[in-house]
Design a protein around this motif. Structure first.
Motif, short mmCIF file in Angstrom:
data_model
loop_
_atom_site.label_atom_id
_atom_site.label_comp_id
_atom_site.label_asym_id
_atom_site.label_seq_id
_atom_site.Cartn_x
_atom_site.Cartn_y
_atom_site.Cartn_z
N PHE A 123 10.95 3.18 8.78
CA PHE A 123 11.33 4.34 9.59
C PHE A 123 12.50 5.08 8.97
N SER A 124 13.43 4.33 8.36
CA SER A 124 14.64 4.94 7.79
C SER A 124 14.36 5.71 6.50
N ASP A 125 13.20 5.47 5.87
CA ASP A 125 12.85 6.20 4.65
C ASP A 125 12.40 7.62 5.00
N ILE A 126 12.65 8.55 4.10
CA ILE A 126 12.25 9.94 4.32
C ILE A 126 11.19 10.29 3.29
N ALA A 127 9.95 10.37 3.75
CA ALA A 127 8.82 10.61 2.85
C ALA A 127 8.27 12.01 3.07
N GLY A 128 7.90 12.67 1.96
CA GLY A 128 7.37 14.03 2.09
C GLY A 128 6.41 14.38 0.97
N ARG A 129 5.73 15.48 1.18
CA ARG A 129 4.86 16.04 0.14
C ARG A 129 5.70 17.02 -0.67
N TYR A 130 5.98 16.66 -1.91
CA TYR A 130 6.89 17.45 -2.73
C TYR A 130 6.22 18.72 -3.24
N GLY A 131 4.90 18.65 -3.39
CA GLY A 131 4.15 19.82 -3.84
C GLY A 131 2.82 19.40 -4.44
N GLY A 132 1.73 20.10 -4.08
CA GLY A 132 0.42 19.78 -4.65
C GLY A 132 0.03 18.34 -4.41
N GLU A 133 -0.16 17.59 -5.52
CA GLU A 133 -0.53 16.17 -5.43
C GLU A 133 0.66 15.25 -5.66
N GLU A 134 1.87 15.78 -5.49
CA GLU A 134 3.08 14.99 -5.75
C GLU A 134 3.82 14.70 -4.44
N PHE A 135 4.28 13.45 -4.32
CA PHE A 135 4.99 13.01 -3.12
C PHE A 135 6.37 12.48 -3.52
N CYS A 136 7.25 12.44 -2.53
CA CYS A 136 8.62 12.00 -2.78
C CYS A 136 9.09 11.14 -1.61
N ILE A 137 9.78 10.04 -1.92
CA ILE A 137 10.32 9.16 -0.86
C ILE A 137 11.80 8.91 -1.13
N ILE A 138 12.64 9.25 -0.15
CA ILE A 138 14.07 8.96 -0.22
C ILE A 138 14.30 7.64 0.50
N LEU A 139 14.98 6.70 -0.16
CA LEU A 139 15.20 5.37 0.42
C LEU A 139 16.71 5.12 0.57
N PRO A 140 17.28 5.43 1.75
CA PRO A 140 18.71 5.17 1.97
C PRO A 140 19.01 3.68 1.98
N ASN A 141 20.23 3.32 1.59
CA ASN A 141 20.68 1.92 1.59
C ASN A 141 19.70 1.00 0.87
N THR A 142 19.19 1.48 -0.25
CA THR A 142 18.18 0.71 -1.00
C THR A 142 18.54 0.70 -2.49
N LYS A 143 18.68 -0.51 -3.04
CA LYS A 143 18.96 -0.62 -4.48
C LYS A 143 17.66 -0.51 -5.27
N LEU A 144 17.80 -0.40 -6.59
CA LEU A 144 16.65 -0.14 -7.46
C LEU A 144 15.56 -1.20 -7.32
N THR A 145 15.95 -2.48 -7.34
CA THR A 145 14.94 -3.56 -7.29
C THR A 145 14.10 -3.49 -6.02
N ASP A 146 14.75 -3.17 -4.89
CA ASP A 146 14.02 -3.05 -3.63
C ASP A 146 13.11 -1.82 -3.63
N ALA A 147 13.58 -0.74 -4.24
CA ALA A 147 12.76 0.47 -4.33
C ALA A 147 11.52 0.22 -5.21
N ILE A 148 11.70 -0.56 -6.27
CA ILE A 148 10.57 -0.91 -7.14
C ILE A 148 9.53 -1.72 -6.36
N ASN A 149 10.02 -2.62 -5.49
CA ASN A 149 9.10 -3.42 -4.65
C ASN A 149 8.29 -2.52 -3.71
#
Length: 357
Positions: free
Chosen positions: A268-294
């Motif tokens: 719920f805390s993540d902010i996901a959106g359609r960045y454009g066309g077939e591209e998406f973007c997810i902002i992950l607050p309070n999340t380090k790189l290893t967790d984002a990779i997971n």
């Protein structure tokens, strides 16, 4: 004569006692009503759902002190009730549980437009049928509050209490709970109207401009509190070929499928959106790189294993490429996005269907 006077005095005493109890009851409910209104008015005005819901949950916890509670909202894509935010609720349950609008205790509350009380959910056939596969249902009291505007169902609030908690629902109790659910419903309705402005019309995810706005806010918070922040950029592989081979309707179905998987996989805390066309973007607050990779790995697996059914009963599968980056102090929004986008481009160059970080 003496007996008559004695009886009259006793009657007056009983009448006086009843009136006193009624006055004290009304005084109690007046104070309770004012307390509810005071807490509700303390919620900072925001049309942003992911900022409003945590405040609503905090107020509910403060007012009622439940063992655990959750807010379920109707998902616009499949019209199912899903847990959007909860306290003392497992992440697995939040992702897994979804109900039809007319199903179970939540459905009953929405149909009646009134709070519904279950004295012991462990004896509820619905709860045992739906939840006992995970673990035995605990003995708890449950109060479900409907969230709706006119005939539009928005969701429900679930309040779980210990079995020995006294919570009689008198007429005045129901009025107070109705006041609470009506106020929350109007707040949510305002959020939905705002969401229509900041969301992509097809996927009902946040749009490009809103993603940039929120990323700027999250960068400010990360720098202020020295917290971790990560970004995932996603691009559908061979999307042009899919459109050329199967047509734009299938292309749209692919985009909708990917957006649904992203919504169901992220927190719920993540902010996901359609960045454009077939591209998406997810902002992950309070999340380090290893967790984002997971998170990216889970998304990659869920997307590649999904079978998309076409009109002729043919099935196709798609893959995505991912760029994952942790925020570096001092980077601007543009720099953070560009660095993540370069990693996404690298994943494309290396053969697609992979994660670069």
């Amino acid at each position: 004569m003496i007996n008559f006077i004695s009886s009259f005095i006793i009657l007056l005493f009983i009448l006086f006692t009843c009136i006193t109890i009624q006055i004290l009851t009304l005084y109690f409910y007046k104070r309770k009503t004012l307390a509810i209104l005071e807490e509700l008015f303390s919620i900072k005005p925001s049309l942003d759902l992911d900022k409003t819901l945590p405040q609503i949950l905090a107020v509910i916890k403060k007012l009622f002190k439940p063992e655990r509670c959750s807010i379920m909202l109707v998902d616009d894509t499949d019209k199912m009730l899903k847990i959007k935010i909860g306290d003392n609720i497992s992440t697995t349950a939040m992702r897994k549980i979804k109900l039809n609008i007319d199903e179970g205790i939540a459905g009953k509350s929405l149909t009646l437009g009134q709070p519904v009380v279950v004295k012991d959910i462990s004896k509820s056939k619905f709860y045992n049928r739906f939840f006992s596969s995970e673990k035995p249902v605990k003995k708890e009291k449950l109060i479900v509050l409907p969230l709706k505007i006119d005939d539009k169902n928005l969701g429900v609030v679930n309040l779980h209490f210990k079995p020995n908690t006294r919570f009689p629902l008198s007429y005045l109790d129901k009025m107070l709970l109705k006041l609470l659910s009506d106020y929350i419903s109007r707040m949510l309705d305002g959020c939905y109207k705002y969401f229509d402005v900041v969301s992509d019309s097809m996927t009902k995810m946040y749009n490009h401009n809103y993603i940039l706005k929120r990323l700027e806010e999250e960068i400010e918070l990360a720098e202020k509190f020295q917290s971790k922040l990560s970004l995932i950029m996603i691009d559908i592989d061979h999307f042009k070929q899919i459109n050329d081979k199967y047509g734009h309707q299938v292309g749209d179905k692919v985009i909708l499928t990917i957006s649904r998987i992203i919504k169901n996989t992220t927190r719920f805390s993540d902010i996901a959106g359609r960045y454009g066309g077939e591209e998406f973007c997810i902002i992950l607050p309070n999340t380090k790189l290893t967790d984002a990779i997971n998170v990216a790995q889970r998304l990659k697996n869920n997307i590649s294993s999904e079978k998309i059914l076409l009109q002729d009963k043919q099935q196709i599968s798609v893959t995505c490429s991912f760029g994952v980056k942790e925020y570096e102090i001092g980077d601007t929004v543009e720099e953070f996005i560009n660095k993540t986008d370069k990693l996404l481009y690298q994943a494309k160059l290396l053969g697609r269907d992979r994660i670069c970080y």
